[in-house]
Structures are given as C-alpha cells and as structure tokens.
Write an enzyme that holds these catalytic residues in place. Structure first.
Site, PDB file in Angstrom:
ATOM      1  N   CYS A 295       0.842  -1.203   0.000  1.00 54.73           N
ATOM      2  CA  CYS A 295       0.000   0.000   0.000  1.00 54.73           C
ATOM      3  C   CYS A 295       0.873   1.248   0.000  1.00 54.73           C
ATOM      4  O   CYS A 295       1.706   1.442   0.903  1.00 54.73           O
ATOM      5  CB  CYS A 295      -0.932  -0.026   1.211  1.00 54.73           C
ATOM      6  SG  CYS A 295      -1.763   1.539   1.548  1.00 54.73           S
ATOM      7  N   CYS A 298       0.334   3.445   3.042  1.00 57.28           N
ATOM      8  CA  CYS A 298       0.966   2.857   4.228  1.00 57.28           C
ATOM      9  C   CYS A 298       2.465   3.150   4.241  1.00 57.28           C
ATOM     10  O   CYS A 298       3.040   3.441   5.295  1.00 57.28           O
ATOM     11  CB  CYS A 298       0.729   1.343   4.257  1.00 57.28           C
ATOM     12  SG  CYS A 298      -1.017   0.865   4.230  1.00 57.28           S
TER      13      CYS A 298
END
Length: 800
Positions: A295, A298
């Site tokens: 991600c 993230c």
C-alpha cells in the site's frame, strides 16, 4: 331409555374415572401428562438429562466440575431494559412446540459449555460467578437467555417472531442476527464463536473449541491462545487446583504485559496471539496501525508512525499489524482499507480518521493517553481553569443517589470523545447553581461558556449510550471552529456556514477578526434560541385555543383531536447556520478558485457558504464585501437565510454544473418529479423500441420497392405497346413477406417456400413506366392486367 340402562351407564363412567385417577401413566403418555400439568406462565418440559423439569428456563447444573446457575428467563415488562447492554443470545420458544422440546437439550448443553469456559486464566476467581475476573460472562459481556412466547407474547410480537424456536442475537438492545428453527450444537457453537471473535479478536482458538455431546457434563478443554491444554476434571480436582492454576497463569500474563507502556519507543509488530494477549485481554491503551506492505499510503505513513512511537515512549503503547500475514485478525477487526488506525482500550475501540502528519498523530496520541486516567471530578474553581484551556467541555452532574450504572454508562463515552472534547463530572453546589441544575444526573456541554443541555432526563435516557453519543456529536465542535481537512465535512454538511477568511500572519487583525466572528455567532445563537422558544410557545397557544374551542362547543371528537396534537419542533424545517474560520494563507488556492478571493490581496473577508447547493454570498445588501465584524455579519445573515434569499447568490460551479445540480435536487428530493421522469423515460423507451423495430430484419422492411431501370417520361405501365425480343428488362426485388402476400396474383404454381426475396423479369415489353415507392400490391395488380393484354409476353420468376 329405561331407568336401569341409564343407571348402568352412570356406573360405568364413575368406575372408569376412578381407575384413571389411580392408574400410573404409561411411558408413552409422559409427554402428554406433562403438557397437561404445565404451568400457565412458562410451560414445563424435560431438561437435557431427561429428568430435570425446566419450566421453560435454563437449569442450574454442573459442567466440568463447576456450578452452572439457572439461566435467565426474560419477561415482556423489562425485556428491552434487560438486554440493552452487551451481547444477548435469546431463544424465543413456546412450551407447546415439539421442536422447542427437541432443541432444549442442545440449548442447555451450549449454555453450560460456554458459561464454564476459562477465558482469562490470569483472574483470581473460579469463573463460577459473573463477578469473577475469569468469568466468560464478564470477559465477553455475553449472556444466554430464554423467553416464553406463550406467556410473553408482546415481546415476541415486537421482535417479529413468527415460528419456534427462533434464536436471536442482540447487541446493546439492537437485533444483529437471528436463526429460525432448531440447530445442532456444532452450528450454534460456530455462530457463537464468530460473535466472540468480533468482540475480542484473537481470543478464540483456531478451528473452534472441542464440543461436548448433547447431555454431557464434561468435555476436554480446548487449547486457548497462550494456554496449555487441560483435560476435563471432576469437581474435587477442579476446586483443589484452581488456586495454584490461577496464580501461575496470572504470573505468566503479568510477565508478558509490560508495566511501562512503550518502554522502547517503537511500534510493536503483532501476531494474532500477541494481539489477543496484550490488547484485547488488558485495559491498557494501544494505538494500532493495520497496513499492507504494497500500500502506497501505508509506505508514506511509516516514517510518521515510527516518529510518533518514539515521541510517545513511556506514555502510550503503539503497535502495528501486517494484514498480508495476519489476514484472519484483520478480518475479525473489520479492516476495510489500508492504512486503518485504531485506538483500543478495555475491549472498546475507536478509529482515527484525521490527518496523518507527525504532529497530528502526536496530538491525538496525547489526548488518548488521558483515557487511562480516572474521570476528573471538578469544583467550580477547577472548572473555570479548564474553560480557559478547552473550548468544549462536557459536564456530568451527579449526587448521592447516582448509581454505578450511571457512572458505567458515562465511562463508555470517554473513548468516543478522544480528539473532540473533554468530559468531567461534578457534584459541586456552586456549579449546580450556576447552571440551574435541579435534577440528577444531568449532562450539559459548555462551549465558550455557553451551556447546551442534553434533553434526556430519565435514568434510561441518561444510560442510553447511542442517544447520548449522537447528541454529543452535534455539539462537540466549538462555536467557531477552525476549518481543516479533517473536519470540513462535519462543519459544512447540511449547514449555511459563515466562513471568516483571516490570516495568522497579521496577529492583531487575526485576534480582532476571531473575536468579532465569535460575538456575531453568540448573538445569532441567542436570537435563534429566542425565536425557537417563541415559535414553540405559539404552537402551544394554538393547541390550547383548539382545546378551549372544542370544550365551548362540547365537541368531544374535536377535543380528543386537539389533545392528541404533539408539538415536535424537529419537524419544522430550518436551515442550520454554523460559524467557522479558515487560514486564508494556507488555503489561499482553494479560496481563490472557489470564491474568487485572496486574503493576500483582499484582506480579511467573510463568505456565507451553502456547501450543499454550491452557492455563496460575499456581499452585503449595499454591494459591499462582507467583513469580519459583528455588524456586517448580522445585517447580512437574516437576508441570506430568508426564503427565498433577498441577496442574489453566486455559484461555485459552471452553468452546466448548476443545471445538473438543480435537476438532481429536483429529481431526488421530490417524489412526484422522480415518478414523472421515470414514467417519461419508460414511455420513451417503449416508443423508440416500436419505431426502431420496424426497420430491423428482412421481414421488417417497408412495403415499397424501386424498379431497376427507368424508361421514358411518357411511358406507362399500362400504356405503350410491346415489341419483340428487343424490349427492356425490368428486375424487381421485394421482401419475402411482400412476395408471400402478392404472389396470389400469379397463381400458386411457383415454389417460393424457401425464398428470401423474389425477382421478377419482364421481357417483350417495349416501354415500362418507372415510379419510385409504389405499393407492391397495387403494382402487381396492374402488372397482371398488363400480362393479360400482352399475350406474347414471357414471365420468368427466379427465386433467390
């Protein structure tokens, strides 16, 4: 009938009734006898041991050497009040239902099995009482209960129970899921396990526990996360070893849970087992990140997350879960997007949805640390100090009669207020006099010294967590908050916002502008409060006049109608007005593109922004710009909120965008317009389908054709003479459908069963008149007459 015959009949009936009373019941009649002797309230039937009379309730027995108390039997009168807190698995049954009787042993065994589970071996209790730390009921806040629908029909009707048995899962009084019909113990246990895992993720064994057979009193204990296996024991062995087992388990867990939070200043990576051990089974606060390595968001968050963990060393536990590895844990926690940031404490959790900068994360974490502290009890002096620091303060008033249930409901609210406002409690008489408190408990919010009261007064309303929280969410913003990316939707949705555009780079103007906007907001709120009270009084006076008029006329029907009028101010539509300010330098680009203004060139301004309708006002009635002053705002605002506005608005969208907005608003907010548009679309589709269908396929072609060659202007189909073989050739193609309809003119000697088109060749016709778009039937009729007039003509028909 003879007298002797009548005496014989009476004698036989007396003898048979006497024998029936003295004779013991047969085995096959036990069930019938029990149904006849069943008490009217609950109805008796057998327990799982085939001996116990349950009278419709769960029985007190023993399981794995532990005492199991009689289960909870619910009543209609207090049904909602009883199940309003926690999870309740409730069986709705009827004592006359044979399916319920067959399901009773399964239900009893399920109750005994879960009630006696050792879910938290660190506790000091045996788990036999709900108050023990090792109690299944206390750990999960999960209970089993039954309700007899024959005796408590109202509760069953309110829950739409249509067949028996029906098992319903409730959470805080709200129905979550229901199963109709009897199920085996495996299916019921699977349902319970799924629910328990959502309550405390990672606390249940993978694959489920080892289940007992229906009617058993013991079963081998399942290996729980971080627990050694324990076989089933008799009662004596269990009681003898319970003390030493508890001490060892408590020591083990105490060693695993750090005494100082985040003593290394790092984010701890969790597995499912460690998450259950350190987060869900303790009351320690944890700030946890759920992420996926692939991600991008993230990855961008990772440096700030680690920086926040370093800053919160020895203050707040910080952790993270890799959802690519711990997929089941993330599913149980209901992670739907990455990254998801959750704050946990004592089985409760809230989601952080603010900005992800380092400063934003640290600010939230600092506020979360205060959750671990007891709820502050304040005096009038202490509250005055808090008012100088906090813009929003919730104040709970209590007295000597306030119960532990009231304080427990109050403690549940603290988690939801993190990052929004502070909650304190008091029994100070000076504060009670200041806010005119005459009933206890009572809840209010103080925003910039201005109180707003929670309208619920009964104990039930004060303990209604959802209702209290919904009210808090409507008032937990300051009277004039700063507009940021995290609160923009909350500030603007459904409101007309008086937005002050000011700059921190000019400190003096900044302070003055904020003060003027706040003064305008407070004065506007006072005026609206007075108008609200006046309008409510007018409605009450109108109701009273109706009552008096009906009494004067002695009209009982009108009197009942007048008394039944309920005054609900919420039904009156009003455009809510909010106030906010925005940093004009930081948001300069958005302000310039949206409102066409810039604090760098236009100084401080005020716009009144209707976000829902994409319009705004930035000029007063005289055409001058609205400036951050109480006079300018209060002169313009009434003209803007009037319907229709007395000042023309400006649009934040293009002409096409505005047209679409108006159409969408009319379509979705007016049912008649929506219905008319839907009917119009349907009619249009039908008409277009019919028209378009006429031009599709060979059999849908129009019933007209064109002749292949053109003759002279004066040549006619019926006129002109025919010559020899030098005549012109006429080729005509027509659809098969028209050919079928028209070949009767030539007779039935032609084979056209498999023909798609028909070609007709004309020979020995000297002149042929060419006419476009002639109906084929008319043309063929004339053509037949022409053939009859020309005996030496030859007609050839070819089928293609």
């Amino acid at each position: 009938m003879r007298t002797t015959s009548l005496i014989r009949l009476l004698t036989l009936s007396l003898v048979s009734s006497t024998l029936a009373k003295e004779a013991p019941p047969l085995a096959g009649d036990v069930g019938l006898l029990k149904r006849q002797e069943a008490p009217a309230a609950g109805g008796a039937y057998e327990g799982h041991d085939d001996k116990t009379i349950t009278n419709g309730g769960l029985q007190g027995t023993t399981f794995n050497g532990k005492n199991v108390p009689e289960g909870i039997s619910l009543q209609s009168a207090d049904f909602a009040e009883t199940i309003k807190d926690g999870y309740w698995l409730v069986e709705f049954f009827s004592p006359q239902c044979h399916h319920c009787k067959a399901f009773a042993p399964t239900w009893q065994t399920l109750y005994e099995f879960y009630y006696t589970q050792d879910v938290l071996p660190q506790g000091s209790g045996s788990g036999e009482a709900d108050s023990d730390l090792n109690s299944f009921t206390r750990y999960y806040n999960f209970r089993f209960a039954k309700i007899d629908c024959l005796a408590n029909g109202d509760a069953c009707a309110e829950n739409a129970i249509g067949s028996f048995p029906t098992v319903v899962l409730f959470k805080d009084g709200e129905k979550v899921k229901n199963n109709v019909g009897a199920r085996d113990i495996k299916a019921m246990s699977k349902w319970v396990e799924e629910t328990l895992e959502t309550i405390r993720p990672g606390s249940r064994p993978k694959g489920g526990p080892k289940l007992p057979k229906v009617g058993d009193h013991a079963v081998e204990k399942t290996l729980m996360p971080e627990q050694p296996p324990q076989p089933a024991m008799d009662a004596a062995a269990t009681r003898t070893g319970s003390s030493s087992k508890t001490m060892v388990s408590a020591t083990k867990v105490a060693e695993l849970v750090p005494s100082i939070p985040n003593n290394k200043g790092k984010s701890k990576a969790f597995t499912a087992e460690s998450f259950q051990r350190l987060v869900t089974t303790t009351h320690d606060p944890w700030f946890v990140k759920f992420y996926a390595p692939w991600c991008g968001h993230c990855q961008a968050l990772a440096p700030n997350w680690q920086g926040m963990a370093r800053q919160m060393r020895d203050q707040l536990n910080v952790g993270e879960v890799n959802c690519e590895v711990e997929k089941r844990l993330c599913k149980d926690v209901r992670v739907k997007s990455y990254p998801t940031l959750l704050f946990f404490r004592g089985g409760e959790r809230i989601e952080y949805d603010g900005l992800r900068g380092l400063g934003d994360l640290i600010e939230f974490a600092n506020k979360a640390v205060a959750v671990a502290e007891p709820l502050m009890d304040v005096t009038a002096a202490k509250f005055a100090e808090l008012e100088k620091k906090e813009e929003v303060l919730f104040l709970f008033f209590y007295d000597h009669a306030t119960t532990s249930e009231d304080f427990a409901a109050l403690d549940r609210l603290v988690m939801s207020l993190i990052g929004h406002a502070k909650l304190v409690k008091t029994n100070d008489t000076e504060l009670c006099e200041r806010y005119k408190i005459s009933t206890w408990p009572r809840l209010l919010v103080s925003r910039d010294g201005k109180p707003t009261y929670y309208t619920g007064l009964s104990p039930r309303d004060m303990r209604d967590f959802r209702r209290v929280l919904n009210w808090m969410q409507t008032v937990w913003l300051p009277i004039v908050p700063e507009l940021t990316a995290s609160n923009a939707q909350e500030v603007m949705n459904g409101k007309l916002v008086v937005l002050g555009i000011i700059s921190r780079e000019r400190p003096e103007e900044f302070v003055i502008a904020k003060r003027e906007i706040k003064n305008a907001a407070l004065e506007w709120i006072d005026k609206q409060t007075q108008a609200f009270q006046l309008e409510r009084q007018e409605l009450r006076d109108s109701k009273q006049l109706r009552i008096e008029e009906a009494e004067d006329r002695n009209d009982q029907r009108a009197l009942r109608a007048a008394k039944s009028i309920r005054i609900n101010m919420d039904d009156i539509e009003r455009k809510e007005v909010g106030f906010a300010w925005v940093d004009g330098v930081f948001w300069e680009r958005w302000l310039r593109t949206t409102f066409g203004t810039s604090v760098l060139t236009d100084n401080e301004r005020v716009v009144m922004y209707d976000y829902d309708n994409h319009r705004y006002w930035d000029n007063t009635m005289t055409g001058n710009p609205i400036v951050p002053s109480r006079t300018s705002i209060l002169e313009t605002l009434p003209r803007v909120v009037s319907s229709p506005p007395k000042i023309s608005p400006k649009r934040t969208t293009t002409v096409l965008g505005h047209a679409w907005l108006v159409f969408r608003t009319q379509l979705f907010e007016h049912p008649l317009v929506s219905a008319a548009v839907a009917i119009g679309l349907l009619v249009g589709i039908v008409v277009m389908a019919r028209r378009g269908g006429k031009h599709v396929g060979m059999d849908r072609l129009p019933s007209y054709f064109k002749v292949g060659e053109k003759g002279g202007v004066n040549d006619g189909l019926l006129g002109g003479s025919s010559g020899g073989g030098s005549g012109q050739v006429l080729v005509v193609s027509a659809p098969r459908r028209h050919a079928d309809r028209s070949l009767d003119y030539f007779g039935s000697r032609y084979d056209y069963d498999h023909a798609e088109t028909m070609d007709i060749s004309l020979h020995d016709i000297d002149t042929v008149h060419q006419a476009d778009d002639v109906n084929i039937a008319t043309w063929l009729r004339a053509f037949r007459n022409q053939l009859a007039a020309n005996a030496n003509s030859q007609v050839m028909k070819g089928i293609k």
